[in-house]
Design an enzyme around this catalytic site. Structure first.
Site, PDB file in Angstrom:
ATOM      1  N   MET A 196      33.372  51.081  35.466  1.00  0.00           N
ATOM      2  CA  MET A 196      34.691  50.910  34.867  1.00  0.00           C
ATOM      3  C   MET A 196      35.797  50.463  35.969  1.00  0.00           C
ATOM      4  O   MET A 196      36.869  50.306  35.581  1.00  0.00           O
ATOM      5  CB  MET A 196      35.347  52.169  34.403  1.00  0.00           C
ATOM      6  N   ILE A 221      37.041  47.072  37.763  1.00  0.00           N
ATOM      7  CA  ILE A 221      36.942  45.560  37.748  1.00  0.00           C
ATOM      8  C   ILE A 221      36.616  44.815  38.999  1.00  0.00           C
ATOM      9  O   ILE A 221      37.030  45.381  40.057  1.00  0.00           O
ATOM     10  CB  ILE A 221      38.452  44.986  37.364  1.00  0.00           C
ATOM     11  N   HIS A 275      28.928  45.810  26.649  1.00  0.00           N
ATOM     12  CA  HIS A 275      30.352  46.033  26.198  1.00  0.00           C
ATOM     13  C   HIS A 275      30.430  46.502  24.786  1.00  0.00           C
ATOM     14  O   HIS A 275      29.757  46.015  23.958  1.00  0.00           O
ATOM     15  CB  HIS A 275      31.029  44.828  26.721  1.00  0.00           C
ATOM     16  N   GLU A 333      35.576  36.131  34.741  1.00  0.00           N
ATOM     17  CA  GLU A 333      36.367  36.531  33.692  1.00  0.00           C
ATOM     18  C   GLU A 333      35.748  37.940  32.990  1.00  0.00           C
ATOM     19  O   GLU A 333      34.647  37.935  32.547  1.00  0.00           O
ATOM     20  CB  GLU A 333      36.114  35.287  32.682  1.00  0.00           C
ATOM     21  N   ASP A 344      34.632  40.436  30.815  1.00  0.00           N
ATOM     22  CA  ASP A 344      33.953  40.444  29.686  1.00  0.00           C
ATOM     23  C   ASP A 344      34.011  39.129  28.918  1.00  0.00           C
ATOM     24  O   ASP A 344      33.627  39.164  27.710  1.00  0.00           O
ATOM     25  CB  ASP A 344      34.701  41.543  28.634  1.00  0.00           C
TER      26      ASP A 344
HETATM   27  N1  NHR Z   1      34.281  42.749  36.366  1.00  0.00           N
HETATM   28  C1  NHR Z   1      34.235  41.414  36.180  1.00  0.00           C
HETATM   29  N2  NHR Z   1      34.675  40.590  37.226  1.00  0.00           N
HETATM   30  N3  NHR Z   1      33.781  40.687  34.896  1.00  0.00           N
HETATM   31  C2  NHR Z   1      33.275  41.644  34.028  1.00  0.00           C
HETATM   32  O1  NHR Z   1      32.996  41.201  32.986  1.00  0.00           O
HETATM   33  C3  NHR Z   1      33.296  43.108  34.153  1.00  0.00           C
HETATM   34  C4  NHR Z   1      33.625  43.450  35.420  1.00  0.00           C
HETATM   35  C5  NHR Z   1      33.825  44.972  35.748  1.00  0.00           C
HETATM   36  C6  NHR Z   1      33.353  45.765  34.969  1.00  0.00           C
HETATM   37  C7  NHR Z   1      32.558  46.324  32.348  1.00  0.00           C
HETATM   38  C8  NHR Z   1      33.739  46.218  31.256  1.00  0.00           C
HETATM   39  C9  NHR Z   1      33.655  46.958  30.174  1.00  0.00           C
HETATM   40  O2  NHR Z   1      32.480  47.038  29.657  1.00  0.00           O
HETATM   41  C10 NHR Z   1      33.057  45.381  33.772  1.00  0.00           C
HETATM   42  C11 NHR Z   1      32.988  43.752  33.291  1.00  0.00           C
HETATM   43  C12 NHR Z   1      36.865  48.291  33.322  1.00  0.00           C
HETATM   44  C13 NHR Z   1      37.775  47.411  32.738  1.00  0.00           C
HETATM   45  C14 NHR Z   1      39.076  47.969  33.422  1.00  0.00           C
HETATM   46  O3  NHR Z   1      39.984  47.804  32.690  1.00  0.00           O
HETATM   47  C15 NHR Z   1      37.419  46.577  31.958  1.00  0.00           C
HETATM   48  C16 NHR Z   1      36.511  45.965  31.341  1.00  0.00           C
HETATM   49  C17 NHR Z   1      35.259  46.652  32.008  1.00  0.00           C
HETATM   50  C18 NHR Z   1      35.307  47.852  32.944  1.00  0.00           C
HETATM   51  N4  NHR Z   1      39.033  48.868  34.374  1.00  0.00           N
HETATM   52  C19 NHR Z   1      40.413  49.573  35.300  1.00  0.00           C
HETATM   53  C20 NHR Z   1      40.572  48.869  36.560  1.00  0.00           C
HETATM   54  O4  NHR Z   1      41.672  48.966  36.975  1.00  0.00           O
HETATM   55  C21 NHR Z   1      39.982  50.971  35.361  1.00  0.00           C
HETATM   56  C22 NHR Z   1      39.923  51.557  34.006  1.00  0.00           C
HETATM   57  C23 NHR Z   1      39.279  53.063  33.917  1.00  0.00           C
HETATM   58  O5  NHR Z   1      39.374  53.531  35.349  1.00  0.00           O
HETATM   59  O6  NHR Z   1      39.304  53.799  32.932  1.00  0.00           O
HETATM   60  O7  NHR Z   1      39.552  48.501  37.067  1.00  0.00           O
HETATM   61  O8  NHR Z   1      34.460  47.221  29.098  1.00  0.00           O
END
Ligand code: NHR
Length: 182
Positions: A76, A78, A95, A129, A131
């Site tokens: 989770m 980014i 996802h 990018e 997701d």
């Molecule tokens: N990173 C990139 N560059 N590209 C993707 O496609 C990614 C990624 C990192 C994670 C999984 C994704 C999902 O399956 C993923 C895909 C976390 C967030 C998020 O907002 C969004 C999408 C996904 C995972 N994370 C917050 C952050 O600040 C924290 C949220 C939390 O801790 O609950 O990193 O949905």
């Protein structure tokens, strides 16, 4: 993660070499260890919001294990563009939505709020990018009246467990054609 590991036996063309989490308390670490798979933790709370430093630490651990492919499963945090660039074409994510719908968080609630009649999950390549990388497979479920974000999540989950190993099998064989379930 467990579904992937359990699939990777016999004629499956890959084996797990590492389970890595950002959370020391993640249940998957004990499950992986119980299967004899090496585990590592890179705790993001030790990096005070410095995503570049965090991703460098992730990369350092990954280089020690040298996986051919990295599968995000409930990861989770980014990831920075500099990091994803190192893994282009070699990093997958699952996802819980029918991408390109509902990138980001709270996907089940958003599908319900939109009145969607179908929902599901997607395996895609990870790029800078969020997701937004190339789609490798999707599984659909029907949304029924009375569904809540929780019931919908519970319906999608078994499809996630089926779809991800099916996509990984094809992907590591060099086949990037999409998998559609059911
Ligand atoms: N990173 C990139 N560059 N590209 C993707 O496609 C990614 C990624 C990192 C994670 C999984 C994704 C999902 O399956 C993923 C895909 C976390 C967030 C998020 O907002 C969004 C999408 C996904 C995972 N994370 C917050 C952050 O600040 C924290 C949220 C939390 O801790 O609950 O990193 O949905």
């Amino acid at each position: 993660m467990v579904s992937l590991v359990e699939a990777m036996t016999g004629d499956f063309p890959a084996r797990p070499c590492l389970v890595l989490s950002n959370r020391p308390e993640a249940a998957g670490l004990a499950k992986a260890a119980a299967q004899g798979i090496p585990t590592e933790v890179v705790d993001h709370t030790e990096y005070e919001g410095d995503r570049v430093a965090y991703d460098a630490a992730l990369q350092a651990v990954l280089e020690r294990y040298a996986p051919d492919v990295v599968c995000l499963a409930g990861f989770m945090r980014i990831l920075t563009p500099a990091f994803t660039a190192l893994w282009t074409g070699r990093m997958l994510n699952i996802h819980p939505s029918l991408l390109p719908k509902y990138k980001g968080l709270h996907t089940h609630a958003r599908a319900l709020d939109a009145g969607d009649t179908e929902h599901g999950c997607t395996v895609h390549e990870v790029t800078s990018e969020l997701d937004g990388g190339p789609i490798l497979g999707q599984a659909k479920v029907a949304v029924e009246s009375g569904d809540t974000p929780e019931t919908l999540a519970a319906k999608v989950l078994p499809y996630e467990h089926q779809l991800y190993p099916a996509v990984l099998r094809r992907f590591v064989s060099g086949d990037k054609t999409q998998v559609f379930l059911p």
